[in-house]
Design a protein around this motif. Structure first.
Motif, short mmCIF file in Angstrom:
data_model
loop_
_atom_site.label_atom_id
_atom_site.label_comp_id
_atom_site.label_asym_id
_atom_site.label_seq_id
_atom_site.Cartn_x
_atom_site.Cartn_y
_atom_site.Cartn_z
N CYS A 157 0.81 -1.21 0.00
CA CYS A 157 0.00 0.00 0.00
C CYS A 157 0.85 1.27 0.00
O CYS A 157 0.65 2.18 -0.80
CB CYS A 157 -0.93 -0.08 1.21
SG CYS A 157 -1.17 1.40 2.13
N LYS B 37 -1.42 -10.15 6.16
CA LYS B 37 -2.87 -10.13 6.01
C LYS B 37 -3.40 -8.70 6.03
O LYS B 37 -4.19 -8.32 5.19
CB LYS B 37 -3.51 -10.89 7.18
CG LYS B 37 -4.01 -12.26 6.82
CD LYS B 37 -4.92 -12.74 7.93
CE LYS B 37 -4.71 -14.22 8.20
NZ LYS B 37 -5.13 -14.61 9.55
N GLU B 38 -2.94 -7.95 7.03
CA GLU B 38 -3.44 -6.58 7.21
C GLU B 38 -3.03 -5.71 6.03
O GLU B 38 -3.79 -4.90 5.54
CB GLU B 38 -2.87 -5.97 8.50
CG GLU B 38 -3.54 -6.49 9.75
CD GLU B 38 -3.08 -7.90 10.12
OE1 GLU B 38 -2.16 -8.42 9.47
OE2 GLU B 38 -3.68 -8.48 11.04
N ILE C 126 -5.49 -3.52 3.39
CA ILE C 126 -5.35 -2.10 3.03
C ILE C 126 -5.29 -1.96 1.52
O ILE C 126 -5.93 -1.11 0.93
CB ILE C 126 -4.08 -1.50 3.67
CG1 ILE C 126 -4.23 -1.46 5.19
CG2 ILE C 126 -3.84 -0.09 3.15
CD1 ILE C 126 -2.97 -1.10 5.92
#
Lengths: 458, 278
Positions: free
Chosen positions: B68, B269-270, B274
């Motif tokens: 991201c 995962k996070e 995003i």
């Protein structure tokens, strides 16, 4: 009115607040504040002031409140502190000013903290001009670290006419007020920001993203024409226990967990920084930081255990924080110490193995020493472990500044005025004392400002 | 705010940016890194330093778009501003403090992989300017992914390019090239490897066999980068170290690479969540 009973303060309902990051304590209304202020006996020799590290004229501002002279209260208060909205929220008043209140002998001490908070909030909400830009005296002083100690020192020096620049390593000023203490105890955008903005009104420059010891050294600061430097870089390095499994995925320092959530605002969807909380969290430790981490994890949706090796009585956290944590459903495992963190095949935390303790003879700290009870090992299934065991000073500055004496705990050595082993270099706050409180750091900043003024003016 | 003075595409998904940050440019040394925050909502993103120019006050970073934050960064152009740019962080390479005469006797080889080529450059230049000969092995997936070849060839005594698909230079991994060079009779007293964790692991295994002391530059997860959060902890010789203040360079032969790789994936995962939102 009952002279011996304090006016209660409104709080968010525990069930509701444990799902949001809004402030827990809602503060006094005008009417409540005036009533509470009227309880103050206006002692001729106010003992409360002796308990305050920055010697706020407590009966002075409370007296104005009792007369409903709110602006008068604001001006009296801000004469002694630059961060009253912060201190009114996070100071351990029960061990300081309020402990010395005469009323405490027979009933409740005056709620000095809540009145300080009310007064500071009044100033902000009503845009009372608290500081005027002073005339410059032609001298330049640098401050390292925009935490409570550095901000206080910078504010005091600016009031005396110094041109002050504060160098801050992070991208936002505030130190522990922005990275450590959560939103629900200390709102950032309103409370912290406004008190820091007051500094700019005094003409203080804050240069963020400058890591002293890396971006520039203390000696280079002197080369830039500063006549003295106050080092207030804090105690930043997190401690770990040294037990097996501490580097498994899902083991975090409280510093990391709180920094992600508070400074980087991971709890907000519109911010990019991720945070991992899992379903079941064990927080190891019993200080204010442990309470902050536990209550933050709860708000992020986890079931939370606090693991502490002594009993509730020895918890170093403030009573109010412990009380709030219990209300919010944090489960305390007292007389318990972790011995190993177990992981699954992928290296993620699966459980924490603990042992029960009992209290033996008092140790050097005066607290009874916890002793392991053989054979009492047990396991708690968790997927996250947050280590909140305190911090030690960051050696970045001491390692890059020749002639700056440190003790064996890596703390910079300074006398009660902040004078270090090197001419022109002063230090205070956690970098000198090791991890302590916001208000003690502020006190050190205030004392150092006096000493720096004397030093510079010769 | 920190101005992007120049931006250049080096390869697909890899670009360089010159950032105006005079204090960082003045203090930067080989082996150090910076932390960038793209905008108010951005993460603190640790990035390597590819070059610095004290006179212009600029620092060059080289970024490969992956998650991201690097995607956000890619969208910025020359003339735009970054929210934050802080550094130089970490300890400079050990040789910076070593006796120059001793250093001149040393035969050094750099092994760089992918964007790890970027932080290799200031090291190679620093050494070359001091009169120390260094060989450099650069590995990339294919010819179009090779970066900084021209810049490096100016300073490296020998520059060996390797590609996984054989589209350019040596066909094979950097480890195969290093092995070949040693077998051909090259003698090295020190190896410095910078690249993906998996590459550094295999270089380390090989140099252990070949008995060449080796330094790696680790790139674990970080938040503050100043020693405060402990996210970057790595096990080196059975001791826990913080890569941001004790490193990022460590003795490769005692680094626990498997643990380091496992820790690197902690927020996978996070990060993906995003990405999808964007």
């Amino acid at each position: 009115m009952d002279r011996f009973t304090r006016i209660p303060v409104a709080e968010q309902d525990p069930k509701i607040r444990s799902t949001n990051f809004d402030e827990v304590c809602l503060g006094y209304t005008k009417e409540e504040a005036v009533l509470e202020a009227k309880r103050c006996l206006q002692c001729k020799k106010p003992m409360c002031v002796t308990g305050c590290p920055v010697s706020v004229d407590i009966p002075g501002f409370i007296g104005r409140l009792a007369e409903e002279d709110f602006e008068g209260a604001v001006h009296t208060l801000f004469k002694h502190t630059s961060l009253p909205a912060v201190c009114g929220r996070v100071c351990p008043q029960e061990n300081q000013c309020e402990k010395h209140c005469v009323l405490a002998n027979k009933g409740d001490a005056v709620s000095i903290g809540k009145l300080e908070r009310f007064t500071a909030d009044y100033a902000r909400e009503n845009k009372v001009e608290v500081f005027k830009k002073p005339e410059l005296n032609g001298h330049k002083v640098a401050v390292v670290g925009a935490g409570p100690s550095g901000i206080t020192c910078a504010g005091e020096l600016a009031k005396k006419g110094y041109k002050v620049t504060v160098f801050e390593a992070l991208h936002k000023p505030g130190g522990v007020l922005v990275y450590g203490i959560p939103e629900f105890r200390l709102p950032k955008e309103t409370v912290v920001k406004s008190e820091i903005d007051n500094l700019s009104k005094l003409g203080v420059t804050i240069e963020t993203n400058v890591v002293v010891g890396r971006t520039i050294t203390i000696d280079e600061i002197f080369e830039e024409g500063f006549e003295a430097v106050y080092i207030a870089s804090g105690a930043g390095l997190p401690k770990f226990m040294g037990i097996p499994g501490e580097n498994h995925n899902g083991v975090f320092s409280a510093n990391e967990f709180l920094t992600r959530n508070n400074l980087m605002k991971a709890f907000r969807k519109d911010y990019d920084t991720p945070i991992k909380v899992g379903d079941k969290v064990a927080v190891v430790g019993g200080g204010n930081v442990a309470m902050d981490a536990a209550r933050t994890a709860k708000r992020l949706g986890a079931d939370v255990y606090v693991i502490y090796r002594r009993t509730q009585e020895e918890l170093p956290a403030r009573l109010e924080e412990v009380h709030h944590a219990i209300e919010e459903g944090i489960i305390f495992e007292f007389l318990t110490a972790p011995i190993e963190i177990k992981g699954n095949d992928d290296g993620w935390v699966s459980s924490i193995e603990c042992i029960r303790m009992e209290l033996g003879e008092p140790d050097e700290s005066g607290r009874r020493r916890p002793i392991e009870i053989k054979g009492s090992e047990f396991t708690i299934d968790v997927d996250t472990v947050i280590m909140s065991l305190g911090t030690s000073p960051n050696p970045l500055i001491s390692a890059t500044t020749k002639g700056l004496e440190v003790n064996k705990r890596q703390c910079i050595v300074a006398d009660e005025h902040g004078q270090t082993s090197r001419d022109g270099i002063f230090a205070g706050g956690d970098i000198v004392t090791g991890a302590a409180t916001v208000i003690l750091a502020m006190g050190a900043g205030k004392d150092a400002a006096e000493a720096i003024d004397k030093y510079v003016r010769g | 705010m920190y101005k992007i003075v120049e931006k250049e595409m080096l390869a697909e998904n890899i670009y360089s940016m010159d950032i105006l940050a005079p204090r960082v440019a003045e203090s930067a040394q080989p082996g150090q890194f910076v932390i960038v925050i793209v905008d108010e909502e951005g993460e603190r993103l640790p990035l390597t330093i590819c070059d610095y120019d004290v006179e212009k006050g600029t620092v060059q970073i080289v970024v490969q778009t992956m998650g991201c934050s690097t995607k956000k960064l890619e969208k910025k152009d020359a003339g735009d501003y970054l929210h934050s740019f802080v550094g130089p962080l970490g300890v400079p390479s050990e040789y910076v403090h070593e006796n120059l005469e001793e250093l001149k006797k040393r035969k050094m080889v750099f092994v760089a992989g992918g964007v790890g080529t970027a932080p290799t450059f200031p090291q190679v230049r620093w050494l070359a300017e001091k009169g120390i000969d260094v060989d450099v092995i650069v590995g990339a997936k294919s010819k179009d992914k090779v970066i900084l070849e021209e810049k490096l060839s100016k300073y490296a005594k020998n520059l060996y390019i390797c590609t996984d698909d054989g589209s350019y230079g040596f066909h094979g991994m950097v480890t195969a090239k290093l092995k070949e060079l040693v077998e051909e009779g090259k003698e090295y007293d020190q190896c410095i490897a910078i690249g993906p964790m998996i590459m550094m692991k295999f270089v380390s295994l090989l140099t252990e066999e070949l008995n060449i002391p080796t330094v790696v530059s680790l790139n674990p997860i970080m938040v503050d980068g100043t020693g405060m959060c402990g996210a970057c902890r790595v096990t080196v010789g059975n001791e826990t170290k913080f890569a941001c203040v004790d490193g990022p360079e460590f003795d490769a032969h005692i680094v626990d690479f498997d643990e380091a790789m496992q820790r690197q994936g902690q927020y996978k995962k996070e990060e993906c969540a995003i990405k999808e939102e964007i």
